[in-house]
Design an enzyme around this catalytic site. Structure first.
Site, mmCIF file in Angstrom:
data_model
loop_
_atom_site.group_PDB
_atom_site.id
_atom_site.type_symbol
_atom_site.label_atom_id
_atom_site.label_comp_id
_atom_site.label_asym_id
_atom_site.label_seq_id
_atom_site.Cartn_x
_atom_site.Cartn_y
_atom_site.Cartn_z
ATOM 1 N N ALA A 144 -1.735 -7.940 5.241
ATOM 2 C CA ALA A 144 -0.345 -7.780 4.962
ATOM 3 C C ALA A 144 0.335 -6.430 5.583
ATOM 4 O O ALA A 144 1.477 -6.372 6.040
ATOM 5 C CB ALA A 144 0.032 -7.985 3.610
ATOM 6 N N TYR A 145 -0.573 -5.331 5.542
ATOM 7 C CA TYR A 145 -0.320 -4.001 5.849
ATOM 8 C C TYR A 145 0.239 -3.941 7.417
ATOM 9 O O TYR A 145 1.247 -3.441 8.026
ATOM 10 C CB TYR A 145 -1.024 -3.114 5.549
ATOM 11 C CG TYR A 145 -0.670 -1.610 6.074
ATOM 12 C CD1 TYR A 145 0.223 -0.843 5.165
ATOM 13 C CD2 TYR A 145 -1.313 -1.108 7.100
ATOM 14 C CE1 TYR A 145 0.339 0.506 5.475
ATOM 15 C CE2 TYR A 145 -1.064 0.316 7.397
ATOM 16 C CZ TYR A 145 -0.305 0.991 6.568
ATOM 17 O OH TYR A 145 0.270 2.256 7.093
ATOM 18 N N ALA A 146 -0.892 -4.518 8.048
ATOM 19 C CA ALA A 146 -0.585 -4.867 9.716
ATOM 20 C C ALA A 146 0.461 -5.660 10.069
ATOM 21 O O ALA A 146 1.187 -5.411 10.943
ATOM 22 C CB ALA A 146 -1.782 -5.313 10.318
#
Length: 258
Positions: A178-180
């Site tokens: 989810a960060y990317a």
């Protein structure tokens, strides 16, 4: 949005940027994630050039420590804005903008810097609550905050919005989940905003590069802070972008610190 990332770091304009000591006098600048890491360093640097910094973060105590450090250094009095980006509802953003407008009348810059890492795991094992939490803090909350303060930015001269991004915003890699996805979404959001606001508001993305922060320690625990530079080294491109005299191009920049 074009990328400014010369292979020769001496060609990076912010390395030779020498603004006047008071070039941010009278400017009101909102920094998210201001309690630690890059956000703290940015807040101190902005205040050192005369800005009134609005310190936004989830935890009160770290914000108070930055507040005290700014006052101790003799810089303009900042403002504390404890705010939970993970759990805030739409009305809370409107209330925040109303407070800023009542107290300061306008906003000269917004630096969207707050972010959380979440879990480093393959997609097949990534849990839904963490996915939603990371997207909320890193992307949806950034949209909500930016939208709520746009009228205040429009009331200021040469106003700017700056997004902190990273290489995951260009190409996602395994286990960043989810960060990317959030960082990629953040950059597309910046492009949309820049296209819509052309001539009214300058929009930029900054990839500050590797830094010794708590977030990096979660990604690379074996480093122990030995390889990445301190976050103070990453403030230069932000200071350069906030200087209307330092660059003439109206186009949005995606700058990569080097």
């Amino acid at each position: 949005m074009h990328d400014l990332n010369p292979s020769n770091r001496d060609l990076l304009p912010w390395h030779n940027h020498a603004p006047a000591a008071d070039y941010l006098n009278g400017k009101v600048i909102l920094v998210t994630g201001a309690g630690s890491g890059l956000g703290r360093c940015l807040s101190m640097s902005l205040a050192s050039f005369g800005a009134t910094v609005l310190l936004l973060g989830r935890r009160q105590k770290p914000l108070e420590q930055v507040y005290d450090a700014i006052l101790k250094a003799g810089y303009p009095r900042p403002a504390l804005l404890p705010f939970d980006l993970e759990n805030a509802l739409a009305g809370h953003y409107d209330q925040l903008a109303e407070v800023i407008g009542t107290e300061f009348g306008q906003l000269h810059a917004l630096i969207n810097n707050a972010a959380i890492l979440g879990t480093r795991a393959p997609i097949e094992n990534y849990d839904m609550p963490t996915w939603c939490r990371v997207l909320q803090v890193n992307l949806t909350a950034t949209f909500a905050l930016t939208q709520s303060v746009l009228p205040l930015l429009h009331a200021a001269l040469d106003a700017r919005v700056v997004f902190s991004t990273c290489d995951q915003g260009v190409r996602g890699t395994a286990y960043f989940g989810a960060y990317a996805v959030a960082k990629a979404g953040l950059e597309r959001f910046a492009e949309v905003l820049a296209d819509e606001q052309e001539g009214r508001l300058a929009v930029h993305c900054v990839d500050p590069g590797p830094m010794h922060t708590n977030l990096r320690a979660l990604v690379f625990p074996a480093e122990g802070g030995r390889l990445a530079p301190a976050p103070e080294s990453a403030t230069r491109p932000y200071l350069w972008l906030l200087d209307a005299q330092a660059h003439s191009s109206p186009a949005p920049w995606r700058v990569v610190n080097g």
